[in-house]
Design a protein around this motif. Structure first.
Motif, short mmCIF file in Angstrom:
data_model
loop_
_atom_site.label_atom_id
_atom_site.label_comp_id
_atom_site.label_asym_id
_atom_site.label_seq_id
_atom_site.Cartn_x
_atom_site.Cartn_y
_atom_site.Cartn_z
N ASN A 665 0.82 -1.21 0.00
CA ASN A 665 0.00 0.00 0.00
C ASN A 665 0.85 1.26 0.00
N ILE A 666 0.22 2.39 0.30
CA ILE A 666 0.91 3.68 0.27
C ILE A 666 2.01 3.76 1.34
N LYS A 669 5.07 2.39 -0.15
CA LYS A 669 5.67 3.34 -1.10
C LYS A 669 6.42 4.46 -0.38
N LEU A 752 5.89 12.35 0.38
CA LEU A 752 4.53 11.91 0.06
C LEU A 752 4.24 12.04 -1.44
N ILE A 753 4.65 13.15 -2.03
CA ILE A 753 4.41 13.34 -3.47
C ILE A 753 5.17 12.29 -4.27
N ILE A 756 3.43 8.97 -4.04
CA ILE A 756 2.18 8.89 -4.81
C ILE A 756 2.47 8.73 -6.30
N ILE A 757 3.42 9.52 -6.83
CA ILE A 757 3.66 9.48 -8.27
C ILE A 757 4.49 8.26 -8.68
#
Length: 758
Positions: A665-666, A669, A752-753, A756-757
């Motif tokens: 999950n995130i 990442k 965080l960015i 996400i990308i």
């Protein structure tokens, strides 16, 4: 202190097993209050403890203690054994005609023992040897306290400590220098002073501990085993010819004898040269450590510096200065040649190379050179060194001839190897040196041996070392002299230049490929990601590699041009398009070997440069980024401190890091942005039990899990950014902490960015 006076000798013996700090500080006081009789009885025990005689050789750890691993112990040991320290004060207290200490010949290198048994030793040893009247054989040496300590100190370097205690010191790391290394430099600089007006300290030492005998040049005769013990005869060459001359010298009073005033210098000169340069490096024995090679280099440099002041010295020490270089000459050639023949073909070879280059450049160790070295101006070689070049022509030419095949097998896509080639070529291409060597070689060959231009056998290099004999008169002879400027070596140089030139073109091609890849990768990034990558991410392994290999083409180009000028060879006219089909055929005809074969060992002596370049094309980065050498843009202290912190955190939370990394999950990442990914680290290392095998390396592997690395915080760029944000916070909000908090939230947003990308 009154308690110790009851039995100081017993307390000294107890202290020998205490920790170094307590041992040195207390012994410093006890040496001064202990009576002479007790010190005489304890002195051999103290020396044996210092150098680990009878206990494995580690002793007080002089060859295992560095500034990096134990700064306090290093400082304490260095001060204790310095020339004006407590140990030498003890030696000088025991200087007396009646106080002698016996040293068994068993502790000496066996080549020196053979020399003493054969009776071919110099007159220096005449009043030191103890001869058994029944067997008519030397059994031991009878030494004063100073000589006893110095000789044990010198012997200590010949012990294979790197084999007995492999964890004590990374012997091939040039950045780590032990107490022994610094003490060697201190002793040689003090007792072999460069300046002609220098005094050996302390100067108020009893001069009567050595008999006032004449000091001749060392006898240089081939080794043999005489039936009866020979008493060495003085060589009148230094003092004039005829018995009358010698008798006049023997009648000089003690004040005029160099042995009376400079006996410590004489002892240091003989013990260091005779012991170290007679170190046996044949196939049956272990190779010495890199540290030993480096301290021998100090000896060579300081001996040159000591000898080069002979024409300026008007004191009695001038006699010793004149014989210093002739003492080294008959020993240095077999010593360097045998080491070069067996040394592993890796980056540590540069230590041996520098040893040889230091010996053949005595002009670097003069006042004139040292005064001009800071201006980076190439000073012509003074004509007064022509005699040295002529007398040592074999050491110049035959070592070059025999080291050339080893350089032909080096991989010149590695900067360390390229630097070695640069050093070799730079030395031999000095102004007027090739011409002087050519003239000296023609003169030598014309007087003794005819030039042989037939191709030489490379195997002669190793096979001849076991049957080496010292040359008598001028040179160390072999069955075949291969002229350095003959047609056979010129042909080999032409082929070598082509190999180097090809390596240069392939490195240039690789540089262009890496630059294209970097440009494409930067173009694929958006502005936001490119900005944060530039601010927060340290240099990637690819960028570090590019930074290193960028220097290679220019260095190789300079080396090729210098070799062409030296040997009158034309520059090769090759292009990368012409080479590709030729290189492909050469790989098919060569050995079917790759670093990815089933063997656990890589014998790099069997791999050609072409094969190395072919393997390089398939290699990927397999080094832990956290363990790459400290870069110029990093703070050394912070790198080491942050590495220790990272290791502690990884050891304590390593299992949690792996679990977070594996989450799909995130959260996973996010941790991908914070941790280094799992990898298999690979490197080549020489097995300790196989150091006698030339050029064999072991492929080592280690599975590394996901792990934290804080090394990026040690970058000067990161530190500058933190200081800048603190300054901005102070200017706009009146608080530096506010700037740090703002930087922290920006960093969190960036992570965080990126998560996400991704």
């Amino acid at each position: 202190m009154a308690f110790y006076n009851d039995n100081v000798g017993k307390r000294i013996l107890e202290l020998l097993s205490f920790p170094i700090m307590e041992r040195c500080s207390e012994l410093n006081m006890l040496f001064d209050i202990c009576n002479l009789r007790e010190l005489q009885e304890l002195f051999p025990t103290i020396v044996n403890s210092v150098f680990g005689i009878g206990t494995g050789g580690l002793g007080w750890g002089l060859r295992a203690t560095t500034k990096e691993n134990s700064p306090q112990c290093f400082e304490m040991l260095y001060n204790f054994f310095a020339p004006m320290g407590p140990m030498f004060r003890l030696c000088y207290r025991l200087l007396n005609d009646a106080i002698k200490f016996e040293l068994s010949l068993e502790h000496l290198p066996h080549k020196l023992v053979e020399l003493i048994h054969s009776g071919q030793y110099s007159i220096f040893y005449a009043d030191l040897v103890n001869i058994d009247p029944f067997r008519r054989q030397v059994t031991s040496l009878s030494l004063n306290a100073f000589d006893y300590y110095i000789l044990n100190f010198v012997i200590h370097a010949t012990l294979p400590l790197h084999k007995m205690y492999p964890a004590a010191l990374q012997v091939h790391n040039e950045r780590l220098k032990t107490v022994y290394f610094f003490l060697t430099a201190e002793y040689l600089c003090n007792f072999l002073p460069s300046r002609p007006d220098a005094m050996v300290m302390p100067s108020n030492i009893c001069p009567s501990v050595k008999a006032p005998q004449p000091m001749p040049v060392q006898q240089l005769q081939p080794k043999r085993s005489p039936k009866y013990l020979k008493i060495p005869q003085p060589n009148p060459g230094l003092y004039g010819s005829g018995a009358n001359n010698m008798s006049q010298i023997n009648q000089r009073n003690t004040e005029a004898s160099p042995r009376a005033h400079a006996w410590r210098t004489e002892s240091v000169l003989h013990f260091f040269i005779d012991t170290w340069l007679r170190y046996d490096v044949d196939e049956a024995r272990d190779l010495p450590s890199s540290e030993f090679i480096r301290v021998v280099r100090i000896l060579i440099k300081q001996t040159h510096s000591f000898a080069n002041s002979a024409n300026l010295d008007q004191t009695v020490m001038a006699t010793l200065r004149k014989i210093a270089q002739p003492m080294m000459k008959p020993r240095i050639y077999p010593f360097i040649k045998s080491i070069i023949g067996r040394w592993p073909l890796d980056s540590s070879m540069s230590v041996v190379l520098e040893l040889w280059l230091s010996y053949i450049q005595p002009w670097r160790y003069t006042f004139e050179w040292q005064n001009n070295s800071g201006a980076h101006i190439e000073v012509p070689i003074n004509s007064r060194f022509d005699a040295f070049i002529s007398d040592n022509i074999v050491i110049y030419t035959q070592i070059f001839v025999h080291i050339l095949p080893r350089f032909e097998r080096l991989d010149y896509t590695s900067l360390r190897n390229v630097v070695m080639l640069h050093r070799l070529v730079k030395v031999f291409s000095q102004s007027t040196l090739p011409m002087k060597l050519c003239h000296a070689e023609k003169s030598y060959a014309g007087n003794t041996i005819s030039f042989v231009d037939s191709p030489r056998k490379h195997s002669t290099f190793l096979s001849s070392t076991s049957s080496s004999v010292e040359w008598d008169g001028s040179f160390y002879h072999e069955d075949l002299y291969t002229p350095m400027f003959g047609t056979a070596i010129k042909s080999e140089i032409e082929q070598f230049i082509k190999t180097v030139y090809i390596s240069r073109m392939y490195v240039a091609q690789e540089i262009n490929a890496i630059r294209r890849e970097q440009k494409e990768r930067r173009n694929s990034l958006g502005f936001f990601r490119k900005l944060f990558t530039h601010l927060f991410v340290d240099m990637s392994p690819t960028e570090l590699k590019l930074q290193e290999i960028n220097k290679i083409p220019d260095i190789l180009d300079l080396a090729v041009r210098s070799l062409c000028n030296m040997f009158y060879v034309d520059l090769p006219n090759l292009s990368i398009d012409q080479l590709e089909p030729v290189v492909g055929q050469s790989f098919q005809k060569s050995l079917n070997f790759s670093i990815y074969d089933s063997s656990d060992y890589l014998d790099i002596s069997r791999v050609s440069p072409m094969q190395m370049m072919n393997n390089l094309a398939h290699m990927r980065n397999t080094i832990d980024p956290a363990k790459i050498p400290i870069q110029s843009h990093e703070c050394t202290v912070l790198v080491r401190m942050l590495h220790q912190i990272s290791c502690i955190l990884n050891e304590k939370f390593g299992e949690h890091f792996n679990n977070y990394w594996s989450r799909p999950n995130i959260v996973g990442k996010i941790w991908h942005q914070l941790l280094y990914p799992p990898m298999t680290a690979q490197w080549f290392d020489k097995p300790r039990v196989r150091l006698h095998v030339s050029g064999v390396s072991e492929l080592c592997e280690e599975e590394l899990p996901a792990r934290l690395c804080l090394r990026f915080l040690a970058s000067y760029r990161t530190l500058a950014l933190i200081i800048l944000t603190m300054l901005i916070g102070y200017i706009f909000w009146g608080s530096s902490i506010t700037g740090i908090i703002a930087l922290f939230f920006i960093s969190v947003a960036y992570v965080l960015i990126m998560a996400i990308i991704s």
